[in-house]
Write an enzyme that holds these catalytic residues in place. Structure first.
Site, PDB file in Angstrom:
ATOM      1  N   ARG A 199     -17.266 -83.046  -5.810  1.00 45.58           N
ATOM      2  CA  ARG A 199     -16.751 -82.172  -5.087  1.00 45.58           C
ATOM      3  C   ARG A 199     -16.390 -81.068  -6.380  1.00 45.58           C
ATOM      4  O   ARG A 199     -15.510 -80.558  -6.617  1.00 45.58           O
ATOM      5  CB  ARG A 199     -15.374 -82.391  -4.338  1.00 45.58           C
ATOM      6  CG  ARG A 199     -14.324 -83.150  -5.169  1.00 45.58           C
ATOM      7  CD  ARG A 199     -13.087 -83.226  -4.527  1.00 45.58           C
ATOM      8  NE  ARG A 199     -12.241 -84.023  -5.050  1.00 45.58           N
ATOM      9  CZ  ARG A 199     -11.524 -84.989  -5.058  1.00 45.58           C
ATOM     10  NH1 ARG A 199     -12.354 -85.993  -3.941  1.00 45.58           N
ATOM     11  NH2 ARG A 199     -10.945 -85.896  -5.666  1.00 45.58           N
ATOM     12  N   LEU A 255     -27.771 -80.863 -11.759  1.00 48.27           N
ATOM     13  CA  LEU A 255     -28.007 -81.471 -13.188  1.00 48.27           C
ATOM     14  C   LEU A 255     -27.716 -80.675 -14.275  1.00 48.27           C
ATOM     15  O   LEU A 255     -27.249 -81.039 -15.374  1.00 48.27           O
ATOM     16  CB  LEU A 255     -29.433 -82.299 -13.078  1.00 48.27           C
ATOM     17  CG  LEU A 255     -29.417 -83.463 -13.828  1.00 48.27           C
ATOM     18  CD1 LEU A 255     -28.667 -84.583 -13.432  1.00 48.27           C
ATOM     19  CD2 LEU A 255     -31.124 -83.861 -13.868  1.00 48.27           C
ATOM     20  N   SER A 269     -23.849 -75.874  -0.319  1.00 50.55           N
ATOM     21  CA  SER A 269     -23.008 -76.713  -0.932  1.00 50.55           C
ATOM     22  C   SER A 269     -21.689 -76.977  -0.268  1.00 50.55           C
ATOM     23  O   SER A 269     -21.220 -76.262   0.480  1.00 50.55           O
ATOM     24  CB  SER A 269     -22.658 -76.021  -2.379  1.00 50.55           C
ATOM     25  OG  SER A 269     -23.645 -76.209  -3.234  1.00 50.55           O
TER      26      SER A 269
HETATM   27  C1  LIG Z   1     -22.973 -83.998  -9.289  1.00 46.04           C
HETATM   28  C2  LIG Z   1     -23.681 -83.254  -8.297  1.00 46.04           C
HETATM   29  C3  LIG Z   1     -23.864 -81.863  -8.471  1.00 46.04           C
HETATM   30  C4  LIG Z   1     -24.640 -81.024  -7.728  1.00 46.04           C
HETATM   31  N1  LIG Z   1     -24.561 -79.550  -7.742  1.00 46.04           N
HETATM   32  C5  LIG Z   1     -25.313 -78.956  -6.992  1.00 46.04           C
HETATM   33  C6  LIG Z   1     -25.440 -77.395  -6.944  1.00 46.04           C
HETATM   34  O1  LIG Z   1     -24.574 -76.942  -8.043  1.00 46.04           O
HETATM   35  N2  LIG Z   1     -26.140 -76.890  -6.292  1.00 46.04           N
HETATM   36  C7  LIG Z   1     -26.775 -77.569  -5.178  1.00 46.04           C
HETATM   37  O2  LIG Z   1     -27.422 -76.673  -4.582  1.00 46.04           O
HETATM   38  N3  LIG Z   1     -26.947 -78.680  -5.056  1.00 46.04           N
HETATM   39  C8  LIG Z   1     -25.962 -79.465  -5.992  1.00 46.04           C
HETATM   40  N4  LIG Z   1     -26.211 -80.698  -5.808  1.00 46.04           N
HETATM   41  C9  LIG Z   1     -26.932 -81.623  -4.877  1.00 46.04           C
HETATM   42  C10 LIG Z   1     -28.427 -82.009  -5.458  1.00 46.04           C
HETATM   43  O3  LIG Z   1     -29.184 -80.805  -5.924  1.00 46.04           O
HETATM   44  C11 LIG Z   1     -29.131 -82.631  -4.305  1.00 46.04           C
HETATM   45  O4  LIG Z   1     -29.653 -81.733  -3.076  1.00 46.04           O
HETATM   46  C12 LIG Z   1     -28.391 -83.807  -3.667  1.00 46.04           C
HETATM   47  O5  LIG Z   1     -27.574 -84.663  -4.459  1.00 46.04           O
HETATM   48  C13 LIG Z   1     -29.286 -84.623  -2.793  1.00 46.04           C
HETATM   49  O6  LIG Z   1     -30.380 -85.376  -3.369  1.00 46.04           O
HETATM   50  P1  LIG Z   1     -30.068 -86.662  -4.160  1.00 46.04           P
HETATM   51  O7  LIG Z   1     -29.821 -87.756  -3.085  1.00 46.04           O
HETATM   52  O8  LIG Z   1     -31.648 -86.791  -4.907  1.00 46.04           O
HETATM   53  O9  LIG Z   1     -29.402 -86.695  -5.111  1.00 46.04           O
HETATM   54  C14 LIG Z   1     -25.505 -81.673  -6.624  1.00 46.04           C
HETATM   55  C15 LIG Z   1     -25.326 -83.003  -6.330  1.00 46.04           C
HETATM   56  C16 LIG Z   1     -24.637 -83.706  -7.296  1.00 46.04           C
HETATM   57  C17 LIG Z   1     -24.649 -85.169  -7.182  1.00 46.04           C
END
Ligand SMILES: Cc1cc2nc3c(=O)[nH]c(=O)nc-3n(C[C@H](O)[C@H](O)[C@H](O)COP(=O)(O)O)c2cc1C
Length: 497
Positions: A212, A164, A307
């Site tokens: 992605r 975020l 990731s």
């Molecule tokens: C647009 C976007 C960018 C993300 N960037 C990262 C990142 O840089 N590093 C990481 O570990 N997780 C990243 N995530 C994963 C989130 O931190 C989280 O673990 C994942 O979205 C699952 O949680 P949620 O369902 O609450 O979104 C990203 C997720 C989204 C949607």
């Protein structure tokens, strides 16, 4: 994320409407002898008037008086509207944050990444001007949601997960939204663009996202500069030196990373895409570079090996490379020039979920001396995402098959299951482990599909210390954390009643 500036515009335009009579007020000085002359001018006229005309000059024109009364009523109304508008629009409980701003952002910005940048810029700008969205209900360290994590009593167990705030531009505005933990990053040692755009897609029918990004990052040096500047500003504001703040001297135990009592700042680190994942020493150099630059400003360093959009990154979850990598990061973190060293966690994927893979991670965690695990991340799987009775609309069925990691409520059941299993395996391994490097119990943070207070409580009850959100904020807006916490408090109160 919300773009709060959008909210202030209707309130302002409504408030400014009563100023329409302004030109008439401005014309007064140009007509000193007219019957509409204001009182100040009247006084001057009285002193120069002939004795035969005193009563005419001294009389206060009733229409002028009524105009002035109207003006002052307008001014008072304007001040009241602005005051109430400001109070409303900057409170995380305002329903516009949930019901108006997120759909508006989706309509105005069809590209989810652009909407994200606008939201980030708005949060940053509003914070700098003091007009930021904030939680107004104070939390106490002894409150019903407070939790002990790494020896610090946190105000609440809700976190904002990585991605975020990839470049640590808005940690303070995010803390102001009520989070007990904010994770910035993922940050790579050197700047990298990430994948070509478009690279983030919405699936509103299931409140989901596919991204992605490929770890786009401005690099560790840039993030360190930003965090150092933030530390400086804070130190100046409390009359201390940077070193005193870092060493918690005279700060009443304020965490040196978050710089907010009862809250923690996690800084997530990763490797550059071009670094060969099979060359473990090169990979270690990438992570250690990030530790050297960023550790002073972090309460917790998070090693990202999960990731899905960096080729080969998830292969680093195998026991042997993971143990080597985590041991190197723990050692580097111990070199941080600070009284309390940052803790180290590893963020693992929800897709490597068979027992053997998870046991391998647990072994690496215990053998490296890492302090905890963040479970999990986005998923590459596309099964079980559309609940029964929900129909994808327009181009959503196509978007669902875009390459990248899916996030959103559909992940939740897997998250709670993985937390329960990791808790059991980590605690079970502790009984066998002879390691004295780490605290008795490894800390777990949960990430994946958490959307409401009931789900937050479920992951906490399954063994996590912190429930993290991301996609829920994209669809639920900047009041999401406040809402989740109040739902948790209601549930807890129901239980104890
Ligand atoms: C647009 C976007 C960018 C993300 N960037 C990262 C990142 O840089 N590093 C990481 O570990 N997780 C990243 N995530 C994963 C989130 O931190 C989280 O673990 C994942 O979205 C699952 O949680 P949620 O369902 O609450 O979104 C990203 C997720 C989204 C949607």
């Amino acid at each position: 994320m919300a773009a709060p500036y959008l909210r202030t515009r209707p309130a302002l335009s409504a408030a400014l409407r009563p100023l329409a009579p302004k030109p008439r007020f401005q014309s007064f000085p140009r007509r000193p002898n007219s019957t509409t002359t204001p009182m100040t001018t009247t006084t001057t006229t009285t002193t120069t008037a002939t004795p035969t005309e005193p009563t005419k000059a001294a009389v206060v024109d009733p229409s002028s008086l009524s105009r002035r009364l109207k003006l002052s009523a307008y001014a008072t109304a304007l001040a009241a509207v602005l005051g109430v508008g400001y109070y409303y629009a900057t409170d995380t409980r305002a329903s516009v944050h949930q019901y108006l701003v997120p759909p508006l952002l989706r309509t105005i910005f069809p590209d989810a990444e652009e909407a994200h940048h606008v939201g980030t810029a708005a949060l940053k700008g509003l914070y700098e001007t003091g007009l930021y969205i904030r939680e107004r209900v104070p939390e106490s360290p002894n409150g019903p949601l407070s939790v002990n994590v790494f020896g610090k009593q946190l105000l609440n167990p809700i976190g904002i997960s990585a991605g975020l705030d990839k470049d640590a531009e808005i940690p303070d505005p995010l803390f102001a939204l009520g989070a007990g933990v904010v994770e910035v990053g993922g940050c790579t040692p050197f700047p990298q663009e990430g994948n070509p755009k478009p690279r983030v897609f919405r699936i509103p029918s299931v409140d989901g996202l596919i991204n992605r990004y490929g770890l786009n990052s401005r690099g560790a040096d840039a993030m360190a500069t930003r965090l150092r500047e933030r530390l400086r500003k804070f130190a100046r504001s409390v009359g201390l030196t940077d070193n005193e703040v870092l060493n918690e001297e005279g700060t009443d135990g304020i965490p040196p990373g978050s710089l907010h009592p009862g809250r923690l700042l996690c800084v997530q680190i990763a490797k550059n895409k071009k670094t060969d994942e099979k060359d473990v020493n090169a990979v270690i150099r990438d992570y250690v570079y990030c530790v050297d630059k960023l550790a002073p400003y972090a309460d917790v360093l998070v090693v990202n090996v999960s990731s899905p959009n960096t080729p080969g990154l998830r292969d680093l979850q195998a026991t042997e490379p993971l143990t080597k990598l985590l041991s190197a990061v723990v050692d580097a973190a111990q070199q941080t020039k600070r009284k309390t060293k940052p803790r180290v966690m590893v963020k693992v994927s929800p897709d490597e979920d068979d027992d053997t893979q998870m046991e391998g991670v647990v072994e690496a965690v215990w053998n490296s001396g890492v302090d905890g695990v963040i479970v999990g991340n986005t998923t590459k799987r596309r099964t079980g995402i559309v609940p029964k009775g929900v129909k994808l609309i327009d181009d959503e069925p196509k978007i669902l098959h875009e390459e990248g990691g899916f996030s959103g409520p559909a992940l939740f059941d897997r998250t709670v299951n993985l937390i329960g299993r990791y808790r059991k395996m980590l605690d079970g391994y502790a009984l066998k482990s002879e390691s004295d490097k780490s605290p008795a119990q490894k800390v777990l943070f949960a990430s994946g599909g958490i959307t409401n207070g009931e789900q937050a409580l479920r992951v906490l009850n399954a063994g996590a210390s912190v429930a993290m959100v991301y996609t829920a904020m994209v669809y639920g807006g900047s009041g999401t954390i406040t809402r989740i916490k109040s739902e948790m408090k209601e549930k807890l109160a129901d239980k104890s009643a």
